[in-house]
Motif scaffolding. Structure first.
Motif: not given
Ligand code: C2O
Length: 575
Positions: A184-191, A372-375, A381-383, A390-392
């Motif tokens: 799930e974290a890999t999908r969202t890019g969040g923590t 942080l990677n810019n999308c 947005p959900r990724n 961004t994505r961590f």
């Protein structure tokens, strides 16, 4: 304990060893230990709910392996789970046996569901506590166990033999499938979601729902001394550890002895082990053994719960029927008590003067931190649920480590397969900046890569590890596979070669396999590249490995067989 799961084979092997030992080989009383590990889904009930957890042999934590220094382990792993798996023997030096180290896509391809692989390695000059764990996705949340290394037969501990020994494995439990949490974290890019409990030997203990009756009890007799082998097997959290009203004398860490020192609090980063002596010198009653987070990242969410076991004096007066005596609770440090963490980590010394390498061939400066990677434009947005869309990410020297997928790094190296990795990991940060200051947002985005740093056999290596304040600074437990290293010094702020080298302990620095990189600070380590192979160097917070906080050293063969990586085993999994 020697588990002979294949009695006939081991009979033949013993016979072989016996014949060898009576002829060519020097006399040895080393033992070969055979184990079978079946990785499988097993119902595990914790926090009022049952999850189908991945375990080894249905046990959580998994089996304890007990050996003597000099012994050989042969562990046959069969994967009956629905995930890829590998097993890593955390802290084992694996001299010339890199094929048995275990990190997925680094020293081997994963063992596929239905597949198997046998790990063979010998413990050489290591004594104390290590552990083993899955090194694939987040499987190590439930796939781990202790590896106890006692002195060679006939040798003794460098301290009075304790009456008892107790292993205390600190773990982290999700009231969910941990593989789903990381996916799930890999999908969202969040923590990723934080855990729901910490555990001691798999049990959360008294303070959690539905957990009281299974709380781990550690019995003691008044006056006796017990050796506690404490392992931080948690996925993502440094932990403080304490036993109410009792002092702890630290005698070893990461399977190396240390100059004994006494403390009331331990702090362990994931991956680290600490052996302590505890004497039952208090009033005969019940005392909590407790662990909770040392969380150094400002404002970041963490699991703020406390796990407990109970130190129970056997002579404690029996309570009246129906009355339960509440154990005495220690006052644990605050979650952000960096002063206590630092006082602890800087107390370590080797027991005597040690041969610290002084002529340095390779002097590396490696930054470690988040990013942080810019999308990319057009992404959904959900990724991109990291801060501000961004994505961590995370990196070392601005390279965000990507695992290969077609060959392991070790295979690619040994068979000369091109295109799997490049050897241009930078020895210095590509850009110098105020690492622990207010870092400009324009340099927050790392570059993905599968880069190794090549070392000649026998090179003396110094690494200055420098934490960064990119997004936030925090403590990182940095682990090197295949090696122990001396920790010369640590400090806060930016490492300053002009004045900080004066702080180096070149006499009796501790030997570890995992260093605690202080929050917003630096650590200096040294080792000699005397073990050929490809060795992962990474933050042991699994969330940070996922984000790329890793690199690998490629150590070339030296001269002759004893300085050369062994041939790969015939059953080495292919990708
Ligand atoms: Cu304890 Cu790379 O691992």
């Amino acid at each position: 304990m020697v588990v002979n799961s294949k009695p006939f084979c081991s009979f033949l092997l013993y016979l072989g060893l016996y014949l060898l030992s009576t002829s060519a080989m020097p006399k040895t009383n080393a033992t070969v230990h055979y184990h079978d590990f079946v990785v499988q889904a097993t119902p595990v009930k914790r926090l009022c709910k049952t999850h189908n957890s991945i375990t080894v042999n249905g046990m959580y934590p998994g089996p304890t392996l007990e050996v003597n220094n000099g012994d050989t382990l042969v562990v046959s792993v069969v994967n009956r789970a629905r995930y890829n798996v590998t097993i890593h023997w955390h802290g084992v030096r694996q001299m010339r046996t890199g094929w048995a180290d275990g990190p997925e896509f680094v020293t081997q391809c994963p063992i596929r569901p239905g597949g198997s692989y046998t790990y063979r390695f010998t413990i050489q000059e290591q004594e104390g506590t290590l552990w083993w764990h899955a090194h694939s996705s987040w499987l190590r949340a439930t796939v781990y166990g202790a590896l106890i290394i006692r002195p060679k037969k006939g040798d003794s501990y460098p301290f009075a033999k304790p009456k008892r020994e107790t292993n205390l494995l600190l773990g982290e439990w999700w009231d969910a499938n941990p593989i789903d949490v990381v996916r799930e974290a890999t999908r969202t890019g969040g923590t990723p979601n934080v855990s729901d409990a910490y555990t001691i030997n798999g049990q959360p203990g008294d303070l959690y729902n539905c957990s009281k009756k299974d709380t781990v009890i550690v019995p003691v007799d008044s006056g006796e001394t017990n050796l506690l082998r404490v392992v931080n097997s948690a996925l993502n959290q440094q932990l403080f550890f304490q036993v109410a009203n009792h002092k702890l004398t630290v005698v070893a860490a990461d399977a190396s002895y240390v100059k004994p020192f006494t403390t009331s609090v331990l702090m362990l980063g994931p991956g680290q082990t600490t052996d302590v002596l505890i004497t039952a010198d208090q009033a005969p009653t019940r005392y909590y053994i407790a662990a909770r987070a040392y969380a150094s990242a400002q404002g970041a969410p963490f699991d703020n719960t406390t796990t407990t076991a109970i130190l129970e004096y056997k002579s404690a007066p029996c309570p009246a029927k129906g009355v339960s005596v509440k154990p005495i609770m220690p006052i644990l440090p605050a979650f952000n008590d960096t002063a206590t963490a630092t006082a602890f980590t800087s107390s370590f010394r080797s027991p005597r003067q040690v041969p610290v390498p002084t002529d340095i061939d390779e002097n590396l400066f490696i930054t470690a931190g988040l990013g942080l990677n810019n999308c990319p434009p057009g992404s959904r947005p959900r990724n991109c649920q990291g801060p501000n869309g961004t994505r961590f990410a995370a990196s070392m020297n601005n390279i965000s480590f990507q695992l290969p997928s077609t060959f392991s790094l070790l295979q690619a190296h040994q068979q000369g397969i091109r295109g799997v990795f490049t050897s241009d990991f930078p020895a210095n940060p590509p850009l110098k900046f105020d690492y622990t200051g207010n870092v400009s947002r324009s340099i927050w985005q790392p570059i993905p890569g599968t880069k190794v740093y090549r070392l000649k056999y026998g090179a003396t290596v110094q690494v200055v590890l420098q934490g960064t304040n990119i997004f936030t600074s925090e403590n990182h437990p940095i682990h090197l596979h295949g090696y122990d290293f001396y920790i010369l010094a640590e400090g806060f702020g930016n490492f300053n070669p002009r004045k900080d080298t004066a702080k180096f302990n070149l006499i009796d620095p501790p030997l570890r396999n995992t260093a605690s990189l202080p929050v917003g600070g630096w650590t200096v380590i040294r080792f000699i590249a005397d073990n050929p192979g490809v060795w992962l160097f990474h933050c042991h917070l699994d969330v940070h490995i996922n984000w790329g906080l890793a690199m690998a050293f490629l150590v070339e063969n030296g001269v002759g067989e004893l300085e050369t990586l062994e041939h790969p085993p015939a059953d080495l999994p292919v990708c």
